[in-house]
Design a protein around this motif. Structure first.
Motif, short mmCIF file in Angstrom:
data_model
loop_
_atom_site.label_atom_id
_atom_site.label_comp_id
_atom_site.label_asym_id
_atom_site.label_seq_id
_atom_site.Cartn_x
_atom_site.Cartn_y
_atom_site.Cartn_z
N ILE A 1 8.43 18.28 10.03
CA ILE A 1 8.64 19.28 9.02
C ILE A 1 6.73 18.44 8.29
O ILE A 1 7.17 17.55 7.14
CB ILE A 1 9.89 18.47 8.36
N ASN A 2 5.96 19.14 7.84
CA ASN A 2 5.04 19.18 6.72
C ASN A 2 4.64 20.44 5.98
O ASN A 2 5.35 21.44 6.60
CB ASN A 2 3.74 18.62 6.93
N LEU A 3 3.85 20.83 5.27
CA LEU A 3 3.70 22.22 4.48
C LEU A 3 3.38 22.62 5.65
O LEU A 3 3.05 24.34 5.12
CB LEU A 3 2.48 21.36 3.61
N GLU A 4 3.25 23.09 6.42
CA GLU A 4 1.63 23.26 7.59
C GLU A 4 3.11 24.21 8.11
O GLU A 4 2.90 25.06 9.16
CB GLU A 4 0.80 22.39 8.11
N THR A 5 3.89 23.74 8.77
CA THR A 5 5.00 23.16 9.29
C THR A 5 6.27 24.24 8.81
O THR A 5 7.18 25.18 9.44
CB THR A 5 5.25 23.15 10.38
N SER B 1 10.63 15.64 -2.51
CA SER B 1 8.95 15.56 -2.66
C SER B 1 8.12 16.33 -1.48
O SER B 1 7.12 15.97 -2.06
CB SER B 1 8.85 13.54 -1.47
N LEU B 2 8.33 17.17 -0.45
CA LEU B 2 6.82 17.51 -0.05
C LEU B 2 6.25 18.75 -0.76
O LEU B 2 5.88 19.18 -1.06
CB LEU B 2 7.91 17.51 1.59
N LEU B 3 7.70 19.92 -1.33
CA LEU B 3 7.17 20.49 -2.12
C LEU B 3 6.62 20.25 -3.59
O LEU B 3 6.15 21.27 -4.58
CB LEU B 3 8.23 21.13 -2.19
N ALA B 4 7.09 19.05 -4.41
CA ALA B 4 6.56 18.60 -5.40
C ALA B 4 4.96 18.44 -5.02
O ALA B 4 4.34 18.85 -6.24
CB ALA B 4 6.87 17.28 -6.07
N THR B 5 4.01 18.30 -4.44
CA THR B 5 3.02 18.56 -3.98
C THR B 5 1.83 19.82 -4.29
O THR B 5 0.85 20.07 -3.86
CB THR B 5 2.00 17.42 -3.42
N ASN B 6 3.00 20.86 -4.21
CA ASN B 6 2.67 22.03 -3.69
C ASN B 6 2.83 22.71 -4.97
O ASN B 6 3.85 22.40 -6.33
CB ASN B 6 3.17 22.65 -3.26
N ASP B 7 2.75 24.43 -5.36
CA ASP B 7 2.84 25.31 -6.41
C ASP B 7 4.33 26.02 -6.22
O ASP B 7 5.27 25.46 -5.44
CB ASP B 7 1.76 25.95 -6.46
N ASP B 8 5.19 25.86 -7.68
CA ASP B 8 6.08 26.72 -8.06
C ASP B 8 6.29 27.74 -7.36
O ASP B 8 7.52 27.96 -6.67
CB ASP B 8 6.26 26.18 -8.75
N GLN B 9 5.53 28.13 -6.84
CA GLN B 9 5.55 29.98 -6.53
C GLN B 9 6.10 29.63 -4.67
O GLN B 9 6.82 30.64 -4.42
CB GLN B 9 4.41 31.03 -6.04
N PHE B 10 5.26 28.79 -3.90
CA PHE B 10 5.40 28.96 -3.05
C PHE B 10 7.33 28.20 -2.81
O PHE B 10 8.06 28.28 -2.10
CB PHE B 10 5.17 27.54 -2.24
N GLU B 11 8.16 27.62 -3.32
CA GLU B 11 9.23 27.03 -3.41
C GLU B 11 9.64 28.03 -3.64
O GLU B 11 11.54 28.11 -2.94
CB GLU B 11 9.38 25.84 -4.60
#
Length: 391
Positions: free
Chosen positions: A148-152, A187-197
């Motif tokens: 489970i990561n940002l790519e999957t 924690s995984l989505l904390a490194t990405n932008d809010d729009q993606f979440e």
């Protein structure tokens, strides 16, 4: 000197204005292709060619059997007991060739007007489903970070296999799996932008009410307050043994699992590897999760198969259940879950999972006698070597 040559003509005899107009057309066309590519990438991520199924859950719950019968449906139920126990995180994959066709109906009205007659056709599109299986319940759960990561995360499904014959481990196992997944996703989505979440959250909300009727769709109070950001399928395994249990026990187990599935915005299926009918049913669910486009748009719904009778294998698709259908009267799903958990654990006192995950690092424990790491062939060799040393 050729006096009759037109100074506005270039060496190819074309007007520069015509060349400029032609170059502008190419630029516009390239921009349109780029926009279409982005639309396909973000709205139909499964076209990237990959999907991921992550199996977790009860030890000896039948995860390996379920996976192997999905990969090879011709596997006979008589050979199910021959599978070795999964240690750590194991990987397999399944490949399909899919003829995909997307037309203008799947685009916005503005795009339809701009490209009314355009059709995007992908033929013989090969897609791979990555299949990860976690063994030993929670002992190696941190290994799920590899799967489970940002790519999957955009095309992944969590599949929780729960042994229906072990209610004394059911509540605590589900609670700890869900707690770990929620914390890790945060924690995984904390490194990405809010729009993606936000996109994942909107899709989760659509999924959590997907198969409701029109009346239930409009009921804002009877919706999960915090559905999981990735699709969840709960599989109640060993139905062939479970069906002979006391009806009141089955009623309590089914009620609790329906509430958990409701809270997560997931789907719930009962299964037995010894039933060809139930195996086909669950394989169809996996095929959809692995190889179909999962936008959860209401206009794409088909008539679902549903079974809520505790005397039969339960089948509840995404977003079908409500608190009213489960038989719970409350305005808050969170308080309902707390009450249901307490009630379930009063009837079925939960075992402490850590007792079965006792670490071999402790000096008082000999790894040879630790059942968590039993390897019969290696253990025999070790036993022989220790015997020689004792002599």
């Amino acid at each position: 000197m050729a006096d009759d040559e037109d100074p506005n003509d270039d060496d190819n005899g074309q007007n520069p204005n015509q060349q400029q107009q032609h170059s502008i057309d190419i630029w516009i066309e390239s921009q349109n292709l780029l926009k279409n590519s982005e639309i396909l990438q973000h709205e139909h991520v499964y076209l990237n060619g990959y999907s991921t199924l992550v199996f977790v859950g009860s030890q000896f719950g039948g995860k390996s059997s379920i996976i192997n019968r999905f990969i090879d449906p011709t596997t006979k139920s008589l050979s199910l007991d021959k599978y070795d126990e999964t240690i750590g995180l194991e990987y397999r994959y399944l490949c399909r060739r899919i003829d995909s066709l997307f037309d203008d109906r799947q685009r916005s009205k503005q795009q339809q007007q701009q490209q009314m007659n355009e059709t995007i056709s992908l033929e013989n599109n090969e897609k791979i489903c990555n299949i990860w299986e976690l063994g030993y319940e929670l002992l190696f759960i941190d290994l799920l970070k590899f799967a489970i990561n940002l790519e999957t995360i955009q095309n992944i499904t969590l599949i929780i296999v729960i042994d229906l014959t072990q209610p004394n481990k059911m509540s605590i196992l589900l609670e700890q799996i869900i707690k770990w997944i929620r914390k890790y996703l945060q924690s995984l989505l904390a490194t990405n932008d809010d729009q993606f979440e936000q996109q994942l959250r909107q899709l989760a909300l659509k999924r959590s009410i997907y198969y409701r009727n029109d009346q239930d769709q409009d009921n804002q109070d009877d919706r999960p307050k915090n559905p999981l950001l990735i699709p969840v399928t709960i599989i109640g395994s060993k139905y062939d043994e479970y069906q002979n249990m006391d009806p009141e026990i089955k009623k309590q187990i089914t009620r609790y699992l329906r509430l958990v599935s409701y809270e997560l915005g997931g789907q719930l299926l009962y299964h037995s590897c010894r039933s060809e009918t139930l195996t086909k049913r669950i394989n169809q669910a996996f095929e959809s999760l692995a190889f179909d486009r999962l936008t959860f748009d209401l206009n794409e719904r088909s008539k679902p198969s549903i079974s809520t009778n505790i005397a039969k294998p339960v089948l509840l698709p995404f977003g079908y259940d409500t608190l009213a259908k489960i038989g719970v009267e409350s305005k808050s799903s969170e308080s309902v879950m707390d009450q249901a958990k307490k009630q379930f654990e009063q009837i079925f006192p939960q075992k402490i999972l850590e007792q079965s995950y006792q670490s071999t690092i402790d000096d008082d424990i000999d790894p040879r006698f630790d059942p968590n790491f039993a390897e019969p062939e290696i253990d025999k060799i070790l036993e022989y070597k220790y015997m020689l040393l004792d002599k």
